[in-house]
Motif scaffolding. Sequence first.
Motif, PDB file in Angstrom:
ATOM      1  N   VAL A 144       0.833  -1.208   0.000  1.00 34.47           N
ATOM      2  CA  VAL A 144       0.000   0.000   0.000  1.00 34.47           C
ATOM      3  C   VAL A 144       0.870   1.263   0.000  1.00 34.47           C
ATOM      4  O   VAL A 144       0.417   2.351  -0.337  1.00 34.47           O
ATOM      5  N   GLY A 145       2.135   1.115   0.356  1.00 36.38           N
ATOM      6  CA  GLY A 145       3.025   2.260   0.547  1.00 36.38           C
ATOM      7  C   GLY A 145       3.110   3.183  -0.640  1.00 36.38           C
ATOM      8  O   GLY A 145       3.057   4.416  -0.492  1.00 36.38           O
ATOM      9  N   ARG A 146       3.221   2.613  -1.848  1.00 37.37           N
ATOM     10  CA  ARG A 146       3.394   3.442  -3.046  1.00 37.37           C
ATOM     11  C   ARG A 146       2.248   4.443  -3.208  1.00 37.37           C
ATOM     12  O   ARG A 146       2.475   5.627  -3.454  1.00 37.37           O
ATOM     13  N   GLU A 147       1.028   3.963  -3.058  1.00 33.78           N
ATOM     14  CA  GLU A 147      -0.147   4.817  -3.269  1.00 33.78           C
ATOM     15  C   GLU A 147      -0.207   5.952  -2.255  1.00 33.78           C
ATOM     16  O   GLU A 147      -0.555   7.087  -2.593  1.00 33.78           O
ATOM     17  N   VAL A 148       0.170   5.654  -1.007  1.00 32.88           N
ATOM     18  CA  VAL A 148       0.147   6.699   0.026  1.00 32.88           C
ATOM     19  C   VAL A 148       1.217   7.755  -0.271  1.00 32.88           C
ATOM     20  O   VAL A 148       0.972   8.960  -0.166  1.00 32.88           O
ATOM     21  N   ILE A 149       2.424   7.300  -0.673  1.00 30.37           N
ATOM     22  CA  ILE A 149       3.505   8.241  -0.988  1.00 30.37           C
ATOM     23  C   ILE A 149       3.130   9.110  -2.190  1.00 30.37           C
ATOM     24  O   ILE A 149       3.344  10.326  -2.186  1.00 30.37           O
ATOM     25  N   GLU A 150       2.547   8.485  -3.217  1.00 28.50           N
ATOM     26  CA  GLU A 150       2.126   9.247  -4.401  1.00 28.50           C
ATOM     27  C   GLU A 150       1.104  10.321  -4.033  1.00 28.50           C
ATOM     28  O   GLU A 150       1.179  11.462  -4.502  1.00 28.50           O
ATOM     29  N   LYS A 205      10.124   1.333   7.103  1.00 34.79           N
ATOM     30  CA  LYS A 205      10.797   0.452   6.136  1.00 34.79           C
ATOM     31  C   LYS A 205       9.842  -0.677   5.739  1.00 34.79           C
ATOM     32  O   LYS A 205       8.915  -1.005   6.489  1.00 34.79           O
ATOM     33  N   PRO A 206      10.023  -1.226   4.516  1.00 29.00           N
ATOM     34  CA  PRO A 206      11.025  -0.878   3.518  1.00 29.00           C
ATOM     35  C   PRO A 206      10.588   0.346   2.709  1.00 29.00           C
ATOM     36  O   PRO A 206       9.416   0.731   2.739  1.00 29.00           O
ATOM     37  N   PHE A 207      11.535   0.924   1.970  1.00 31.54           N
ATOM     38  CA  PHE A 207      11.215   2.061   1.115  1.00 31.54           C
ATOM     39  C   PHE A 207      10.213   1.661   0.042  1.00 31.54           C
ATOM     40  O   PHE A 207       9.264   2.384  -0.250  1.00 31.54           O
ATOM     41  N   ALA A 208      10.416   0.477  -0.552  1.00 35.20           N
ATOM     42  CA  ALA A 208       9.561   0.000  -1.645  1.00 35.20           C
ATOM     43  C   ALA A 208       9.549  -1.524  -1.632  1.00 35.20           C
ATOM     44  O   ALA A 208      10.227  -2.154  -0.827  1.00 35.20           O
ATOM     45  N   THR A 209       8.771  -2.119  -2.543  1.00 38.29           N
ATOM     46  CA  THR A 209       8.709  -3.585  -2.611  1.00 38.29           C
ATOM     47  C   THR A 209       9.577  -4.155  -3.729  1.00 38.29           C
ATOM     48  O   THR A 209       9.887  -5.338  -3.725  1.00 38.29           O
ATOM     49  N   THR A 210       9.954  -3.314  -4.707  1.00 38.15           N
ATOM     50  CA  THR A 210      10.815  -3.752  -5.813  1.00 38.15           C
ATOM     51  C   THR A 210      11.773  -2.629  -6.183  1.00 38.15           C
ATOM     52  O   THR A 210      11.563  -1.466  -5.821  1.00 38.15           O
ATOM     53  N   GLU A 250       9.919  -0.033  -8.351  1.00 41.04           N
ATOM     54  CA  GLU A 250       9.064   0.833  -7.546  1.00 41.04           C
ATOM     55  C   GLU A 250       9.902   1.873  -6.804  1.00 41.04           C
ATOM     56  O   GLU A 250       9.513   3.043  -6.696  1.00 41.04           O
ATOM     57  N   ALA A 251      11.067   1.457  -6.319  1.00 38.78           N
ATOM     58  CA  ALA A 251      11.957   2.386  -5.613  1.00 38.78           C
ATOM     59  C   ALA A 251      12.403   3.516  -6.541  1.00 38.78           C
ATOM     60  O   ALA A 251      12.412   4.689  -6.151  1.00 38.78           O
ATOM     61  N   ARG A 252      12.779   3.175  -7.774  1.00 44.23           N
ATOM     62  CA  ARG A 252      13.190   4.200  -8.747  1.00 44.23           C
ATOM     63  C   ARG A 252      12.029   5.169  -9.029  1.00 44.23           C
ATOM     64  O   ARG A 252      12.213   6.382  -9.080  1.00 44.23           O
ATOM     65  N   ASP A 253      10.831   4.594  -9.216  1.00 45.09           N
ATOM     66  CA  ASP A 253       9.651   5.424  -9.500  1.00 45.09           C
ATOM     67  C   ASP A 253       9.367   6.391  -8.353  1.00 45.09           C
ATOM     68  O   ASP A 253       9.103   7.579  -8.574  1.00 45.09           O
ATOM     69  N   LEU A 254       9.422   5.890  -7.121  1.00 47.78           N
ATOM     70  CA  LEU A 254       9.115   6.729  -5.961  1.00 47.78           C
ATOM     71  C   LEU A 254      10.165   7.821  -5.773  1.00 47.78           C
ATOM     72  O   LEU A 254       9.833   8.951  -5.376  1.00 47.78           O
ATOM     73  N   CYS A 267       9.122  11.810  -5.701  1.00 52.94           N
ATOM     74  CA  CYS A 267       9.468  12.730  -4.604  1.00 52.94           C
ATOM     75  C   CYS A 267      10.292  13.909  -5.112  1.00 52.94           C
ATOM     76  O   CYS A 267      10.096  15.049  -4.671  1.00 52.94           O
ATOM     77  N   GLU A 268      11.224  13.637  -6.033  1.00 52.24           N
ATOM     78  CA  GLU A 268      12.055  14.712  -6.576  1.00 52.24           C
ATOM     79  C   GLU A 268      11.211  15.702  -7.377  1.00 52.24           C
ATOM     80  O   GLU A 268      11.375  16.924  -7.240  1.00 52.24           O
ATOM     81  N   ARG A 269      10.303  15.180  -8.201  1.00 51.30           N
ATOM     82  CA  ARG A 269       9.454  16.055  -9.020  1.00 51.30           C
ATOM     83  C   ARG A 269       8.554  16.935  -8.146  1.00 51.30           C
ATOM     84  O   ARG A 269       8.325  18.106  -8.444  1.00 51.30           O
TER      85      ARG A 269
END
Length: 330
Positions: A76-82, A95-100, A103-107, A111-113
Motif C-alpha cells: 500500500v506504501g506506493r499509493e500513500v507516498i504518491e 521500512k522498507p522504502f519500496a517492494t521492488t 518501484e523504488a526508482r519510480d518513488l 518525490c524529486e518532481r
Amino acid sequence: MKLRAGVVGLGKQALEDHIPGLHASDSAELVAVCDEDREIVREQQYQHRVQGYTDFREMFKTEALDLVVVCVPHHVGREVIETAAEHKVHVLKEKPFATTMQEARDLAEICERADVQLMVTLQRRFNPIYTSFTQLADQIGTPFVVDAQYTLHISDPSDGWRGRNAEAGGGCIIDMGYHLIDMVLWYFGLPDRVLADVSASARPDREYDAEDTALVHFAYDSGLYGSLLLSRFIGPKTEQIRLVGSKGMVHLERGRIRRLGNDGEVIESLSREQAWPSAAACQIDYFRRVIDGQRPNVSGPRENLAHMSFIAACYESARSHAHINPKELL
C-alpha cells in the motif's frame, strides 16, 4: 511553529513508536490519524483528540498537513507516498522504502518532481551506540570478516499479509532484515557480491511464500566478507554485528557496543539506557531539520536505492543459486 502531522496505518509501530514520538517531539504535532479499521480510528482519535479517517485520500484532501508518517502494509506504501507527493506533504516512511527495485526508482522520481522530502525510518542511525561503531572499528587493525544476525520468533509466519510475497514483497530480508542491511551499507558500503539462500518451511503445516529465514553471504573486492542470518522464526530475539580485524573485534548489540581483543577480552564498552520514546522523537526532530534544509537526508529515496539493490540481489541469488553484484542492479 510545529509541523502538522498525520499518521496512516495504526498498527503496533504507529501506536508504540510514532504517535508517542510525535507527542514527545518539539518539531511536530499529531493532528490526524487514518486506518481502514473504523474501530481503531475511533479509539485513537478520541484518545489523542485529533481528526480520524478511514481513507487516506480524504485525509490529505481535508487536512493541511506538513508531514505524514506512513506505517501501512508494504504493497500500500506506493499509493500513500504518491498521494502525499500530490499534496506536497513530506513523508516519514516505515521500512522498507519500496517492494521492488523499479518501484523504488519510480518513488524517488515522484518525490524529486514534487520537491518533497521522504525519509525511511531507520532509528539506529540516531542512536549513539550505533554511531560509535566506525570509531571503534578504526582501532581493530585490518577488518576481514563480519558476522551479523537479526532473529525473532513469530509462531505462525503465514499469519497476515507478511506471509504473502505478493503483498509484502518478500519475507524476513525485505522486512525486519532492512535494519541490518542498512547497518551493513552504512558501515561498509554496498558489497560487490551477494549469495543468498532462503526458506519458507519453518511451519510445514502452514501455507505461505514469504521467506521466514535467510542466510546471506556478502563480499567486497577489498577482501572484507561476511554473513547475515535473518529469521522471523528463530528465537529468542537477537540483534548483533561482530566485526573481526587483525587487532581485535567490535561487537555491537542492541543497547551495547564493545571493543575486544582477538582473545575475546573486553577492552572498552559503551551502553545506553534510553527513555521511551526518545528514539522516535529524535528521528522526527531530525526530519524537521531535513525539511528545513539544516541537515542532510541520510535515509532519502536515492540512498535507499542501494538498500533495494542489495535486497533484489538476495532474491535473485536465491532464485539462481549464483553470486549477484548488487551494484549492477542500481
